[in-house]
Design an enzyme around this catalytic site. Structure first.
Site, PDB file in Angstrom:
ATOM      1  N   SER A 555       0.848  -1.185   0.000  1.00 52.03           N
ATOM      2  CA  SER A 555       0.000   0.000   0.000  1.00 52.03           C
ATOM      3  C   SER A 555       0.889   1.242   0.000  1.00 52.03           C
ATOM      4  O   SER A 555       1.695   1.420  -0.915  1.00 52.03           O
ATOM      5  CB  SER A 555      -0.964  -0.040   1.190  1.00 52.03           C
ATOM      6  OG  SER A 555      -1.981   0.913   1.045  1.00 52.03           O
ATOM      7  N   HIS A 668      -7.431  -5.434  -1.628  1.00 53.97           N
ATOM      8  CA  HIS A 668      -6.314  -4.749  -0.965  1.00 53.97           C
ATOM      9  C   HIS A 668      -5.857  -5.471   0.297  1.00 53.97           C
ATOM     10  O   HIS A 668      -4.758  -5.214   0.790  1.00 53.97           O
ATOM     11  CB  HIS A 668      -6.752  -3.319  -0.626  1.00 53.97           C
ATOM     12  CG  HIS A 668      -5.629  -2.384  -0.311  1.00 53.97           C
ATOM     13  ND1 HIS A 668      -4.683  -2.005  -1.234  1.00 53.97           N
ATOM     14  CD2 HIS A 668      -5.294  -1.741   0.844  1.00 53.97           C
ATOM     15  CE1 HIS A 668      -3.826  -1.171  -0.688  1.00 53.97           C
ATOM     16  NE2 HIS A 668      -4.160  -0.994   0.577  1.00 53.97           N
TER      17      HIS A 668
END
Length: 695
Positions: A555, A668
């Site tokens: 991320s 994610h």
């Protein structure tokens, strides 16, 4: 034709050659104080993920005699997660499974009279609320809503449950008949997708109440707004909740507190300041409501505070303005099933307890309800993931993790500070393992401010022999590393790597100015800090080989990995995960990227394109010399896969060494809650890349 081993398999064989293989004759803890010999322990492996057990959401019974909790495991045959409700006596004893079946059970909640346990289960496909007698027996399904139900909260008299459920447009359940429709989406809202959910429809979360003896649920809220966190007033007449009921809610991610009569009626708005309010809890006398919130002064980098507001309306007061730490748990990891914890009132209403992150530790604190200094209640080099207090007895049950403990339940006497451990759910696994304990250090980072870091040495190292080291960078940027168990780090240490990690500027746990320091400066002070952490470790830990360094992160950590390899050739290999490389395009393709211009970056990209391009790693792609592995999930809506594709295409076109690994069906959260087989494969890819370039 010669046999060619996959890089990860080569790594596994190399590990077994170094440290020996596991056999069926390994000696485990017997429960009589015996433990496996240190010399026969082995390092942690990737496949150990299949044997891990996760505890979460501890709930102390009203009489204080039992703790209900969620135990999550991986089914050895299907390699899928399963979760069930378990019980353990608070005075000590053997934990036992309380719910069964093929579904996943979660959110156990005791009725105030102690007769029932409500929980959420998907045993009938959709999550619904179920009831089971607290002494055991057959579970009974309470809700049967089309799109499921969750977040059960008991009324004080144990006769009703409030809960949330998603319903159709205009706040009513949608019962449209099946019909053949074109495959098309018409998008009209700014916020039209969400990572982990996908494309959003017009359904919204509403507050309901249902009698526990059966009957139809009563819907208390309606409208095109999401409602959350219902909590009952002590007299059972009113429910408080959080909601953003503004017409332009998509443009303002805040929320206010509202109340509604438990029998239904007119809503009353309690707060307008702070603009981000949630997690409400009534005081014992019902006169006040404590909650977490902030004024969004620093947008998503603003620290939550503890507030109180009169339950009949009035001005909200912040109680922790001088407590310059992060309310809640901000320490991340791949083994941390955290559960949110509401503000907890003392029985006399004098104090409010809450979890907070201080550096790399998360503990329990309390603050006087009239205002004053916050003080620690439960601390230590660990991360408390969830807690349940029994105010009348002064005892708390909590789940905690530490660098050498995956996670277990504990009981604490808040008056004396005495603690005892209730579970050892991973003892069979950890008693086999030779684990690496992180060594903390502090170095001078950007602005000459102290920055906290850690080095995990190889789990077993030869004297005088240097080892490769991996710099790990956390996501966020507004989270933290700390005293939590990290499977990925232990696997690397088990293979003979040193692991270096730190909390650079932008991290939580060190105060508001520290967490907000990345404003308009991604790739600035944060880059200086992580590089300084690596150089400090190389200079002060003589077992690290300065010529065999790798870097990885996910991320925001993936962004910074991409940034680093465009600025320096210090690392011999890099792995970037769920990353971004082009901040201009990410602004419009991410599910929430359009909020970055409010604070993190300097305005909107069309108004300030130069700033966005200057802070985009792809701008410096021609300078990249470091071999790069790109790992990305195809359903990632936070950092869309087009970001990985851009960086891969640019590097490949420039004939740089790059490989892209795509995970279909994952989002994610791959490294934390992805399918177990995909989490294992992800680690195999990472290990294989570093083995190829650093060994």
């Amino acid at each position: 034709m010669p046999l060619v081993l996959a890089p990860w398999l080569f790594a596994r064989l190399r590990q077994e050659e170094r440290f020996g293989t596991r056999t069926n004759s390994l000696y485990h803890t017997t429960g009589k104080g015996e433990s496996m010999s240190q010399t026969t322990r082995r390092p942690m492996t990737i496949e150990d993920l299949y044997r891990v057990k996760w505890v979460s959401d501890p709930q102390l019974s009203p009489d204080g005699s039992q703790v209900a909790f969620v135990l999550r495991t991986v089914n050895p045959k299907t390699k899928q997660y399963e979760s069930h409700i378990w019980m353990v006596p608070s005075g000590g004893g053997t934990p036992y499974q309380f719910t069964g079946g093929t579904g996943s059970d979660s959110a156990p909640r005791w009725s105030p009279d102690g007769r029932w346990l409500a929980f959420v289960s998907n045993r009938q496909e959709k999550n619904q609320i179920w009831l089971i007698p607290s002494h055991g027996g057959e579970a009974r399904q309470l809700t049967e809503l089309k799109d499921g139900a969750g977040n059960p909260v008991w009324s004080p008299d144990s006769t009703r449950l409030a809960f949330t459920a998603r319903v159709g447009a205009n706040g009513q359940e949608d019962e449209k008949k099946d019909e053949i429709k074109p495959d098309v989406r018409v998008i009209t809202r700014l916020h039209y997708k969400m990572n982990g959910t996908g494309f959003l429809d017009e359904k919204t979360a509403q507050i309901f109440v249902i009698p526990v003896d059966g009957g139809e649920p009563k819907q208390l809220t309606s409208g095109p707004y999401h409602h959350s966190s219902p909590a009952w007033a002590p007299d059972g007449q009113t429910i408080v909740f959080a909601a953003n009921r503004q017409e332009d809610a998509d443009y303002d991610p805040g929320a206010d507190l509202w109340t509604v009569p438990a029998e239904g009626g007119e809503l009353q708005q309690l707060t307008t300041v702070p603009r981000a309010a949630g997690s409400p809890a009534y005081s014992p006398d019902g006169r006040y409501i404590a909650f977490y919130g902030h004024d969004r002064e620093y947008a998503g980098a603003t620290l939550d505070r503890v507030w109180v507001v009169p339950s009949q309306g009035g001005e909200a007061r912040v109680l922790t303005a001088d407590f310059d730490r992060s309310v809640g748990n901000a320490v991340g990891g791949d083994m941390c099933p955290a559960t949110g914890t509401l503000p907890i009132w003392s029985p006399d209403g004098r104090f409010i307890s809450f979890l907070a992150t201080d550096g790399g530790r998360t503990g329990l604190f309390r603050v006087p309800a009239e205002g004053g200094q916050a003080e620690p209640v439960l601390g230590g080099d660990r991360v408390i993931l969830g807690i349940s207090l029994n105010p009348s007895s002064g005892r708390a049950a909590f789940a905690a993790t530490s660098p050498l403990e995956i996670g277990d339940l504990y009981l604490a006497d808040l008056d004396t500070g005495a603690e005892h451990r209730l579970t050892r759910v991973n003892a069979e696994l950890t008693d086999e393992l030779l684990l690496s304990a992180p060594v903390p250090f502090t170095f001078s980072g950007a602005l000459d401010e102290p920055v906290e870091g850690w080095v995990m040495p190889p789990a077993q190292r030869e004297p005088g022999r240097r080892c490769p080291a991996i710099l790990e960078i956390h996501g966020g940027p507004h989270v933290a590393y700390g005293y939590a168990f990290m499977h990925e780090f232990q696997v690397l240490a088990g293979l003979g790597y040193a692991v270096v990690f730190s909390n650079p500027h932008g991290s939580q746990g060190y105060g508001q100015s520290f967490v907000a320091a990345t404003r308009h400066d991604w790739g600035g002070k944060d880059y200086q800090d992580v590089m300084a952490a690596m150089e400090y470790a190389v200079a002060h830990f003589d077992f690290i080989d300065p010529e065999r360094l790798g870097v990885t992160g996910g991320s925001y950590g993936g962004y910074l990995t991409n940034w680093i390899i465009g600025q320096t050739n210090r690392f011999r290999a890099a792995v970037t995960q769920r990353s971004t490389c082009n901040r201009y395009s990410q602004f419009g393709t991410s599910d929430v990227g359009y909020f970055n211009g409010d604070f993190e970056f300097d305005g909107h990209p069309w108004d300030n394109p130069q700033h966005y391009l200057e802070r985009s790693p792809i701008t410096y792609v021609k300078q990249v010399q470091t071999p790069l592995l790109i790992i990305h999930s195809e359903n990632d809506l936070r950092c869309p896969i087009e970001q990985a594709e851009q960086f891969y295409t640019a590097l490949k076109l420039l004939r740089k060494e790059v490989v892209m690994v795509r995970f279909a069906g994952e989002n994610h959260e791959l490294s934390r809650s992805g399918k177990p087989v995909n989490r294992v494969e992800r680690l195999k890819q990472i290990i294989g890349w570093f083995e190829k370039h650093l060994v």
